[in-house]
Design a protein around this motif. Structure first.
Motif, PDB file in Angstrom:
ATOM      1  N   GLY A 143       0.790  -1.174  -0.024  1.00  0.00           N
ATOM      2  CA  GLY A 143       0.133  -0.050   0.004  1.00  0.00           C
ATOM      3  C   GLY A 143       0.765   1.226   0.162  1.00  0.00           C
ATOM      4  O   GLY A 143       0.444   2.451  -0.704  1.00  0.00           O
ATOM      5  N   ARG A 144       1.762   1.029   0.711  1.00  0.00           N
ATOM      6  CA  ARG A 144       2.922   2.306   0.989  1.00  0.00           C
ATOM      7  C   ARG A 144       3.361   2.694  -0.665  1.00  0.00           C
ATOM      8  O   ARG A 144       3.416   4.010  -0.921  1.00  0.00           O
ATOM      9  CB  ARG A 144       4.024   2.399   1.840  1.00  0.00           C
ATOM     10  N   HIS A 145       3.742   1.921  -1.265  1.00  0.00           N
ATOM     11  CA  HIS A 145       4.448   2.014  -2.595  1.00  0.00           C
ATOM     12  C   HIS A 145       3.266   2.173  -3.703  1.00  0.00           C
ATOM     13  O   HIS A 145       3.850   2.688  -4.783  1.00  0.00           O
ATOM     14  CB  HIS A 145       5.144   0.971  -3.043  1.00  0.00           C
ATOM     15  N   LEU A 146       2.087   1.770  -3.583  1.00  0.00           N
ATOM     16  CA  LEU A 146       1.207   1.915  -4.522  1.00  0.00           C
ATOM     17  C   LEU A 146       0.620   3.415  -4.680  1.00  0.00           C
ATOM     18  O   LEU A 146       0.410   4.007  -5.761  1.00  0.00           O
ATOM     19  CB  LEU A 146      -0.069   1.055  -4.260  1.00  0.00           C
ATOM     20  N   GLY A 147       0.716   4.069  -3.498  1.00  0.00           N
ATOM     21  CA  GLY A 147       0.262   5.538  -3.628  1.00  0.00           C
ATOM     22  C   GLY A 147      -1.264   5.522  -3.953  1.00  0.00           C
ATOM     23  O   GLY A 147      -2.228   4.833  -3.638  1.00  0.00           O
ATOM     24  N   LEU A 163      -5.409  -4.303 -16.960  1.00  0.00           N
ATOM     25  CA  LEU A 163      -4.148  -3.799 -17.235  1.00  0.00           C
ATOM     26  C   LEU A 163      -3.637  -2.689 -16.191  1.00  0.00           C
ATOM     27  O   LEU A 163      -4.519  -1.923 -15.770  1.00  0.00           O
ATOM     28  CB  LEU A 163      -4.553  -3.006 -18.509  1.00  0.00           C
ATOM     29  N   TYR A 164      -2.562  -3.072 -15.894  1.00  0.00           N
ATOM     30  CA  TYR A 164      -1.731  -1.984 -15.106  1.00  0.00           C
ATOM     31  C   TYR A 164      -0.841  -1.244 -15.957  1.00  0.00           C
ATOM     32  O   TYR A 164      -0.202  -1.582 -16.992  1.00  0.00           O
ATOM     33  CB  TYR A 164      -0.607  -2.654 -14.291  1.00  0.00           C
ATOM     34  N   GLU A 165      -1.214   0.094 -15.943  1.00  0.00           N
ATOM     35  CA  GLU A 165      -0.368   1.165 -16.553  1.00  0.00           C
ATOM     36  C   GLU A 165       0.429   2.093 -15.502  1.00  0.00           C
ATOM     37  O   GLU A 165      -0.220   2.500 -14.600  1.00  0.00           O
ATOM     38  CB  GLU A 165      -1.387   1.869 -17.639  1.00  0.00           C
ATOM     39  N   GLY A 166       1.635   2.452 -15.894  1.00  0.00           N
ATOM     40  CA  GLY A 166       2.356   3.179 -14.978  1.00  0.00           C
ATOM     41  C   GLY A 166       3.830   2.728 -15.015  1.00  0.00           C
ATOM     42  O   GLY A 166       4.318   2.073 -15.690  1.00  0.00           O
ATOM     43  N   VAL A 167       4.449   3.406 -14.177  1.00  0.00           N
ATOM     44  CA  VAL A 167       5.905   3.284 -13.987  1.00  0.00           C
ATOM     45  C   VAL A 167       6.063   1.989 -12.802  1.00  0.00           C
ATOM     46  O   VAL A 167       5.602   2.079 -11.742  1.00  0.00           O
ATOM     47  CB  VAL A 167       6.634   4.533 -13.492  1.00  0.00           C
ATOM     48  N   PRO A 168       6.710   0.864 -13.370  1.00  0.00           N
ATOM     49  CA  PRO A 168       7.079  -0.180 -12.292  1.00  0.00           C
ATOM     50  C   PRO A 168       7.876   0.556 -11.145  1.00  0.00           C
ATOM     51  O   PRO A 168       8.667   1.220 -11.163  1.00  0.00           O
ATOM     52  CB  PRO A 168       7.788  -0.917 -13.255  1.00  0.00           C
ATOM     53  N   ILE A 169       7.777  -0.055 -10.200  1.00  0.00           N
ATOM     54  CA  ILE A 169       8.134   0.169  -8.707  1.00  0.00           C
ATOM     55  C   ILE A 169       9.860   0.522  -8.898  1.00  0.00           C
ATOM     56  O   ILE A 169      10.296   1.392  -8.349  1.00  0.00           O
ATOM     57  CB  ILE A 169       8.024  -0.754  -7.619  1.00  0.00           C
TER      58      ILE A 169
END
Length: 132
Positions: free
Chosen positions: A30-34, A63-69
């Motif tokens: 949760g902390r990293h998902l923001g 579908l996940y879209e965004g910048v990987p951790i």
């Protein structure tokens, strides 16, 4: 959530299940998902399917879209927030075919998409689903 069986689950019902799944993740995640955005659309569009090499829209449930951790540090300032898009008709199709509890299916799809964000293996994702 009380399930009515006279109509298929709505986009809003799917979003509620998805947000509850995200809220129930261990704090580490949760902390990293923001502020991840959850969207529900009827089907993936042709451009999305083409980019992913998928022939039929019912073959894509999420579908996940965004910048990987691992790449967050190098992300451009002002980048769009990460998002998970769930595709309602594909989810309904899989639900009918598999006979799985609807909430369980949506939970599985959301965990799988979160797993992409963290670069997790399928085994890691299954462990999260099982609460390990």
């Amino acid at each position: 959530m009380a399930r009515r069986f006279d109509t298929p689950p709505s986009a809003n019902e799917i979003a509620v299940i998805a947000r509850a799944t995200l809220a129930a993740l261990p704090d580490l995640f949760g902390r990293h998902l923001g502020e991840i955005v959850v969207r529900v659309e009827e089907l993936a569009d042709e451009a999305t399917l083409a980019v992913l090499g998928i022939d039929h829209p019912l073959d894509l449930t999420g579908l996940y879209e965004g910048v990987p951790i691992g790449d967050k540090e190098s992300a451009a300032p002002g980048a769009m927030p990460d998002r998970i898009t769930l595709y309602r008709r594909a989810i309904l199709d899989e639900w009918v075919e598999e006979g799985e509890r609807f909430e369980t299916l949506v939970h599985h799809i959301v965990i799988h998409e979160v797993g992409h964000h963290f670069g997790l293996s399928d085994d890691d994702m299954h462990a999260i689903e099982e609460g390990e």
